[in-house]
Design an enzyme around this catalytic site. Structure first.
Site, short mmCIF file in Angstrom:
data_model
loop_
_atom_site.label_atom_id
_atom_site.label_comp_id
_atom_site.label_asym_id
_atom_site.label_seq_id
_atom_site.Cartn_x
_atom_site.Cartn_y
_atom_site.Cartn_z
N HIS A 1 0.84 -1.21 0.00
CA HIS A 1 0.00 0.00 0.00
C HIS A 1 0.87 1.26 0.00
CE1 HIS A 1 1.18 0.60 4.13
NE2 HIS A 1 0.95 -0.68 4.33
N GLY A 2 0.27 2.38 -0.33
CA GLY A 2 1.00 3.65 -0.37
C GLY A 2 1.20 4.26 1.01
#
Ligand SMILES: *[C@@H]1O[C@H](CO)[C@@H](O)[C@H](O)[C@H]1NC(C)=O
Ligand SMILES: *[C@@H]1O[C@H](CO)[C@@H](O)[C@H](O)[C@H]1NC(C)=O
Ligand SMILES: *[C@@H]1O[C@H](CO)[C@@H](O)[C@H](O)[C@H]1NC(C)=O
Ligand SMILES: *[C@@H]1O[C@H](CO)[C@@H](O)[C@H](O)[C@H]1NC(C)=O
Length: 461
Positions: free
Chosen positions: A84-85
């Site tokens: 994920h970011g």
């Protein structure tokens, strides 16, 4: 499902806030002011620190670095496993930050400007943020999607997407689902299909296997003794020296700065950069030597909790390992039988905790000597460095090529070639070995590595 995220390209606030940091520091610069210690932020580092050319152009790709094994090769399938970011801190870390902030506000003294700025700094992190994806994290995935489509235009293309040849899968965690939506949103915007539905599948069995592996949960995750090396390093002379230097800079007694506070200060500097792109005054509490010690502490944690430290850490990813190879096999068989490849690209979004065990199972970044509490100095040149391996949006991409009838497999980590360990004499053209050689190399795992069996608390064999 419908794409509901707003597709404003760039939030001016997030993108340009660094200009305010620089006037704050009195030295107006044309490039963002990045803390000198930013390359040591381990799993809380920015993707840009791994690929600095992105700072100038976030959509740049390096085609002399990432290219087919040879001119006769055609890309036929890729599997991308992506973290994920950028995200907010978890509730646990917010509490540590608050404790540090309270201490500094009440006790710190001194005349330096940065110290005044720390005491004026407003604690804006709240418990409810709980690891959610931030706006920068949305951009991380949106931009990565565009770069991957530039690198592999025949696999990640508008036609392939609209014909259903790109599959999306995600962990159920909100930050992963939103990263997946952001990745899709990046493609939708690129191809001007923002009102079309793009599917994704939530699959925790594959993307959060670590939660479901009883032997891992019981013998490592919930077992404090499994982290003995980390605990010893936390009370080592190296770590104590970092705490004392922080205390000296704040002019508070040594006993006030715990190892948790040193860590909280380090990650405050990291979060302020990752979330707001600012060089915060908290960064002034560290020099490079301190950052290297804190980097090692988190590398030790990842090593013992997610990697080579315990065998079950990597074995818990057997289920994802088999999933990846079954996709590659399917594409290989389709090509060999002269049909079209059904799944041109698979985009799987998960966690550092998803990627690290898999990289470990595949044998990447293995040092000859394990990381321990007492070999900090000799591990200075270690391969296992999560600052390089595991920033936000870290990604492992496996690309299958058809090279005039020979299938080859290329591995990329964070858009850089990654040589398969143990296949050094057989890297083939430009670092992509024959797919068959890769399968032979991992033959034992392909025959075994049974998730159910490995993850039993009391193995039956
Ligand atoms: C792209 O990769 C090549 C080959 O490794 C390297 O020499 C070059 O500096 C890279 N370009 C950029 C902009 O980083
Ligand atoms: C994810 O995106 C949705 C829709 O934009 C938003 O309502 C939600 O708050 C986001 N969640 C996180 C964890 O960022
Ligand atoms: C906890 O970890 C230690 C060290 O690895 C190990 O010896 C012990 O058996 C583990 N305990 C459990 C309950 O698995
Ligand atoms: C493969 O795809 C091409 C282009 O989309 C199409 O023209 C062709 O009919 C397909 N072949 C098979 C065997 O499905």
């Amino acid at each position: 499902m419908l794409l509901t995220i707003p597709l404003k390209v760039i939030s001016a606030h997030f993108f340009f806030s660094y200009t305010s940091c620089c006037s704050l520091w009195g030295n107006v610069q044309t490039t963002p002011d990045i803390p000198a210690i930013a390359k040591y932020f381990t799993t809380k580092g920015r993707y840009e620190e791994v690929n600095p050319y992105l700072i100038d152009d976030i959509l740049a790709v390096n085609k002399s670095l990432v290219k087919p094994p040879s001119a006769e090769c055609r890309e036929i399938h890729l599997t991308a496993i992506i973290r994920h970011g950028s995200r907010y801190p978890t509730t646990k870390n917010v509490k540590k930050m608050r404790a540090l902030h309270n201490l500094v506000v009440q006790k710190a003294s001194g005349e330096e400007r940065w110290l005044r700025e720390i005491t004026q700094w407003k604690m804006w992190y709240t418990d409810e943020m709980d690891g959610r994806l931030v706006q920068k994290g949305v951009l991380d995935h949106r931009h990565l999607a565009v770069r991957l489509s530039k690198l592999f235009p025949s696999l990640i293309s508008k036609e392939k997407l609209q014909d259903g040849h790109i599959k999306f899968m995600t962990s159920s965690k909100h930050r992963c689902v939103n990263s997946t939506l952001s990745f899709q949103g990046g493609l939708a915007k690129l191809w001007d299909i923002e009102d079309e539905e793009i599917d994704y599948e939530v699959n925790d069995a594959l993307m959060r296997f670590f939660d479901k592996c009883t032997r891992f949960v019981e013998t490592v995750d919930k077992n404090q003794s499994a982290m003995a090396e980390l605990d010893k390093f936390t009370s080592s002379a190296e770590m104590r020296r970092v705490q004392e230097k922080i205390a000296d800079r704040l002019l508070v007694p040594y006993s006030h700065i715990t190892s948790d506070m040193a860590e909280a200060a380090f990650y405050l500097c990291a979060y302020e950069l990752a979330i707001k792109t600012i060089n915060s005054p908290w960064c002034q509490l560290f020099d490079e030597a301190d950052a290297l010690v804190l980097e090692y502490a988190n590398d030790l944690k990842q090593f013992w909790k997610r990697s080579y430290g315990h065998d079950i850490n990597s074995k818990s990813s057997c289920i994802l390992f088999h999933d990846v190879f079954s996709r590659l096999d399917r594409a290989a068989n389709e090509i060999r039988s002269g049909s079209n490849v059904t799944e041109a690209a698979t985009i799987q979004v998960g966690h550092a905790d998803t990627l690290l065990p898999l990289l470990t199972l595949l044998g990447f970044f293995k040092d000859s000597v394990p990381l321990t509490s007492d070999n900090y100095v000799t591990q200075g040149q270690r391969a296992f460095r999560t600052s390089r391996m595991m920033p936000y949006a870290a990604n492992l991409v496996l690309v299958l090529y058809d090279c005039s009838g020979n299938l080859r497999l290329q591995a990329l980590l964070n858009e850089r070639p990654l040589a398969f360990p143990g296949l050094a004499d057989n890297q083939g053209e430009e670092g992509a070995p024959l797919y068959q050689d890769v399968r032979d190399h991992y033959g034992e795992l392909l025959q075994g590595c049974d998730f159910e069996k490995e993850c039993q608390l009391f193995p039956s064999k």
